[in-house]
Design an enzyme around this catalytic site. Sequence first.
Site, PDB file in Angstrom:
ATOM      1  N   ASN A 166       0.974  -1.243   0.130  1.00 15.85           N
ATOM      2  CA  ASN A 166      -0.105   0.071  -0.092  1.00 15.85           C
ATOM      3  C   ASN A 166       0.734   1.222   0.012  1.00 15.85           C
ATOM      4  O   ASN A 166       0.332   2.367  -0.650  1.00 15.85           O
ATOM      5  CB  ASN A 166      -0.998   0.037   0.975  1.00 15.85           C
ATOM      6  CG  ASN A 166      -0.264  -0.066   2.649  1.00 15.85           C
ATOM      7  OD1 ASN A 166       0.701  -0.942   2.770  1.00 15.85           O
ATOM      8  ND2 ASN A 166      -1.076   0.326   3.396  1.00 15.85           N
ATOM      9  N   PRO A 190      10.066  -6.230  -1.317  1.00 15.17           N
ATOM     10  CA  PRO A 190       9.059  -5.547  -1.306  1.00 15.17           C
ATOM     11  C   PRO A 190       7.692  -6.332  -1.819  1.00 15.17           C
ATOM     12  O   PRO A 190       8.021  -7.539  -2.299  1.00 15.17           O
ATOM     13  CB  PRO A 190       9.097  -4.611  -2.764  1.00 15.17           C
ATOM     14  CG  PRO A 190      10.114  -5.266  -3.544  1.00 15.17           C
ATOM     15  CD  PRO A 190      11.098  -6.074  -2.619  1.00 15.17           C
ATOM     16  N   GLU A 245      -2.184 -11.828   9.471  1.00 19.27           N
ATOM     17  CA  GLU A 245      -1.904 -13.376   9.433  1.00 19.27           C
ATOM     18  C   GLU A 245      -0.557 -13.686   8.930  1.00 19.27           C
ATOM     19  O   GLU A 245       0.066 -14.741   9.373  1.00 19.27           O
ATOM     20  CB  GLU A 245      -3.256 -13.726   8.133  1.00 19.27           C
ATOM     21  CG  GLU A 245      -4.689 -13.462   8.871  1.00 19.27           C
ATOM     22  CD  GLU A 245      -4.888 -12.178   9.099  1.00 19.27           C
ATOM     23  OE1 GLU A 245      -4.432 -11.467   8.432  1.00 19.27           O
ATOM     24  OE2 GLU A 245      -5.812 -12.238   9.991  1.00 19.27           O
ATOM     25  N   LEU A 258      15.032 -17.972  16.723  1.00 21.01           N
ATOM     26  CA  LEU A 258      15.063 -16.943  17.604  1.00 21.01           C
ATOM     27  C   LEU A 258      15.666 -15.551  16.961  1.00 21.01           C
ATOM     28  O   LEU A 258      16.487 -14.806  17.721  1.00 21.01           O
ATOM     29  CB  LEU A 258      15.854 -17.278  18.788  1.00 21.01           C
ATOM     30  CG  LEU A 258      15.369 -18.289  19.787  1.00 21.01           C
ATOM     31  CD1 LEU A 258      16.579 -18.885  20.901  1.00 21.01           C
ATOM     32  CD2 LEU A 258      14.108 -18.025  20.473  1.00 21.01           C
ATOM     33  N   GLU A 264       4.739  -4.464  12.121  1.00 20.35           N
ATOM     34  CA  GLU A 264       3.915  -3.628  11.985  1.00 20.35           C
ATOM     35  C   GLU A 264       2.613  -4.290  11.110  1.00 20.35           C
ATOM     36  O   GLU A 264       2.885  -4.536   9.989  1.00 20.35           O
ATOM     37  CB  GLU A 264       4.464  -2.386  11.117  1.00 20.35           C
ATOM     38  CG  GLU A 264       5.632  -1.965  11.710  1.00 20.35           C
ATOM     39  CD  GLU A 264       5.284  -1.049  13.104  1.00 20.35           C
ATOM     40  OE1 GLU A 264       4.089  -0.557  13.179  1.00 20.35           O
ATOM     41  OE2 GLU A 264       6.265  -0.953  13.796  1.00 20.35           O
ATOM     42  N   CYS A 298      -3.173   1.154   6.733  1.00 22.14           N
ATOM     43  CA  CYS A 298      -3.253   0.538   7.949  1.00 22.14           C
ATOM     44  C   CYS A 298      -3.634   1.334   9.065  1.00 22.14           C
ATOM     45  O   CYS A 298      -4.389   0.914  10.072  1.00 22.14           O
ATOM     46  CB  CYS A 298      -1.626  -0.027   8.274  1.00 22.14           C
ATOM     47  SG  CYS A 298      -0.585   1.100   8.392  1.00 22.14           S
ATOM     48  N   GLU A 396     -10.502  -6.001   8.844  1.00 22.02           N
ATOM     49  CA  GLU A 396     -10.046  -4.848   8.021  1.00 22.02           C
ATOM     50  C   GLU A 396     -10.289  -4.831   6.591  1.00 22.02           C
ATOM     51  O   GLU A 396      -9.721  -5.791   6.045  1.00 22.02           O
ATOM     52  CB  GLU A 396      -8.400  -4.917   8.454  1.00 22.02           C
ATOM     53  CG  GLU A 396      -7.591  -3.815   7.692  1.00 22.02           C
ATOM     54  CD  GLU A 396      -6.182  -4.050   7.676  1.00 22.02           C
ATOM     55  OE1 GLU A 396      -5.634  -5.418   7.551  1.00 22.02           O
ATOM     56  OE2 GLU A 396      -5.345  -3.342   8.066  1.00 22.02           O
ATOM     57  N   GLU A 473       7.640   2.008  14.398  1.00 25.83           N
ATOM     58  CA  GLU A 473       8.534   2.785  13.083  1.00 25.83           C
ATOM     59  C   GLU A 473       8.261   4.191  13.599  1.00 25.83           C
ATOM     60  O   GLU A 473       7.574   4.543  13.970  1.00 25.83           O
ATOM     61  CB  GLU A 473       8.002   2.332  11.822  1.00 25.83           C
ATOM     62  CG  GLU A 473       8.319   0.904  11.856  1.00 25.83           C
ATOM     63  CD  GLU A 473       8.633   0.213  10.390  1.00 25.83           C
ATOM     64  OE1 GLU A 473       7.770   0.917   9.534  1.00 25.83           O
ATOM     65  OE2 GLU A 473       9.246  -0.660  10.041  1.00 25.83           O
TER      66      GLU A 473
END
Length: 498
Positions: A166, A190, A245, A258, A264, A298, A396, A473
Site C-alpha cells: 500500500n 517489496p 496473518e 530466535l 507492523e 493501515c 480490516e 517505526e
Amino acid sequence: MTIAEEAPVAAPPAFPPGRLFIGGSWREASDGGRMDVLAPATGRKLTDVARATTQDVDDAVAAARAAFDSGVWSGLSSRERARILQRAHDLLRERTEELAQAESANAGKPITFARIVDVNNAAELYEYYAALGHHLDGEVREIAAHAHAYVKKEPYGVVAAITPFNFPLILSSSKIAPALIAGNTIVHKPASDTPLSALIVADVLQQAGVPDGVFNVVTGPGSALGDHLVGHPGVDKVAFTGSTEVGARAAALAGKSLTSFTAELGGNAANILFADADLDTAIGTVISAFVFNSGQFCMAGPRLLVERPVYEVVLGILADAVPQVPFGDISDPATVIGPVASRGQLEKVAGIVDRARSAGARVVTGGERVDLDGGFYYAPTVLADLDPAAEAVVEEIFGPVLTVQPFDTEDEAIALANDTRYGLASGIQTSDLARAHRVAARLHAGITWVNGWAILDPAIPFGGVKASGWGREGGPEAMASYQRSHAIVIGLGPEDRR
Ligand code: NAD
C-alpha cells in the site's frame, strides 16, 4: 552514418529495468524467471520484473552478510553514514517525478498524492535518520569505583526488510533509513504487486555512495521468498510490515531460530465523533481518514462512531459530501481517490460490502464497483445500521469503505472503539479538551489523533498494540529497534585497593 544514427539516444525507460539488485549489481533471477506487474488503473500489464528464486535470496543474504562482516558500512562513523543518507535524500528529491510516476502507476495512487505524500515523506525519512546519525552516542553508566562501564549501541547485522503493497516507498524508507544509519546491511523484499519504487531506491542508494552489498533487493512471490528469507540463518533481524496473518506466520518462523523480529501489522481504527465537535472540520477529517489511499492505509479510520444526537445529521452530510470527492483518473492532479491496488483487493472489498447489504446494512452512499478503463475502482462507500459484530465492522476491509455506528456515552464509545483485535490508530473529534485527554488515555492504540487524522512526521513513532504488531517505526524508537546494547565493563583493580 552519423553519430546519432550509430548511437541513437533512447528515450529514458518509463520504469526501472526490473532486475534483482544483489551485491551492487543488477542481474536476472537465477532461473531467468520474470513476473508481470499490473497497473491498477487499467488492470493491464505495466511492465515485468525478475522473479527471484530461493537461490537468489541466498545470494542476497550472502552479499549482505559479507558487506556487514567486512565493516565497509558498520565500520564507518555514524557521521559518514549520515552524509550518505543525506545524499540519498537529495537524490530522492531530485528524482521525485520519476518515483511519483512509478508509485502512481504501480500502486494506483493519484499522482498528486504520490508526489506530496509518498515521495516527500520517504525523502523526509532519510533526512530525519541522517540527522539522528549525528547523535548516535553510547552511554557511560556509573556502577562502582572499581569498574568503568559503558554501553555501546551496535547494529544487528543483516536485516530482512519485508514491506506491503500500500505504501511501497514510504514503508521501505521507514525501515531502510533507520536500519542503515544504525550500521546494518539489508535484504529488502517489496510486495510482489508493487516492486518498482524499491528498484529506483536501490539505484539512488548506490549513487549516494552506499557500498556494494549493503542494500539488496529481491522481487518475487511473497510466501516462497518470504518464508526463505525469514527463516534464513544468515539473517539477524526481520522487520516485517504487512497483514496480521502473514506477520504471525513470519513471527513463528523467526521464533524457531530466535531471530529478532518486529512487526507492523493490520489495523481497524475507530474515529470517535462527539456531538460537540466542529462538524464542518470533523466531516472533512472523517472523509479523508477513510478515502486516503483508497482506504488502503493501515492507520485509516474506517469505523466512525458518532454521538447519537448528530448521528443522522452526520449520515446526511456524508451522503452529500462523499460522492463529491474527486474520483477516477490518477493522472489528473485533482483526483483524490484512485483504484484499489489489485483485483484481489477489489474482490475483497466488493464481497464485504455485498454481504453487509444482504445482512441489512443501510448503504448511505457508494456500494458498487465503478467501470473506468478496466481499472480496480470501487466507489467510496458509507454503511450504517450495522451490527457491531458484522464482518464489515470487525474485519480490516482495506478499501474506501466507512461503517458508522451511534453511541450514547463516552464509556460506550471507548468500549466500541476498543472492541477489536487490532490497536494501531484511533481518533477523537471533539471541542472539549478535557474529554480529548480523558478518552485518548483509554484507547488501545499506538497513536491517537485529536481533531485530525494521519498527522504523521518522521519524528513520531507509530506501531501497534494487540494484533497490530510489535515495535515502532518512526522516531528514535525505530533506530533503536535496529540496534542492540553491548555493555563493556572494565575492572580498574581489586575493590579493596581503593
Ligand atoms: P501481506 O501480509 O500480504 O504481505 C506483506 C509482505 O509480506 C509482502 O512483501 C509479501 O510478499 C510478504 N509475504 C507474503 N508471504 C510471506 C511469508 N510467508 N513470509 C514472509 N513474507 C511474506 O500484506 P499486504 O496485503 O501486502 O499489505 C496489507 C496489510 O499490511 C494490511 O493488513 C495493512 O494493515 C498492513 N500494513 C500495516 C502497516 C503498519 O505500519 N502497521 C503499514 C502498512 C500496511
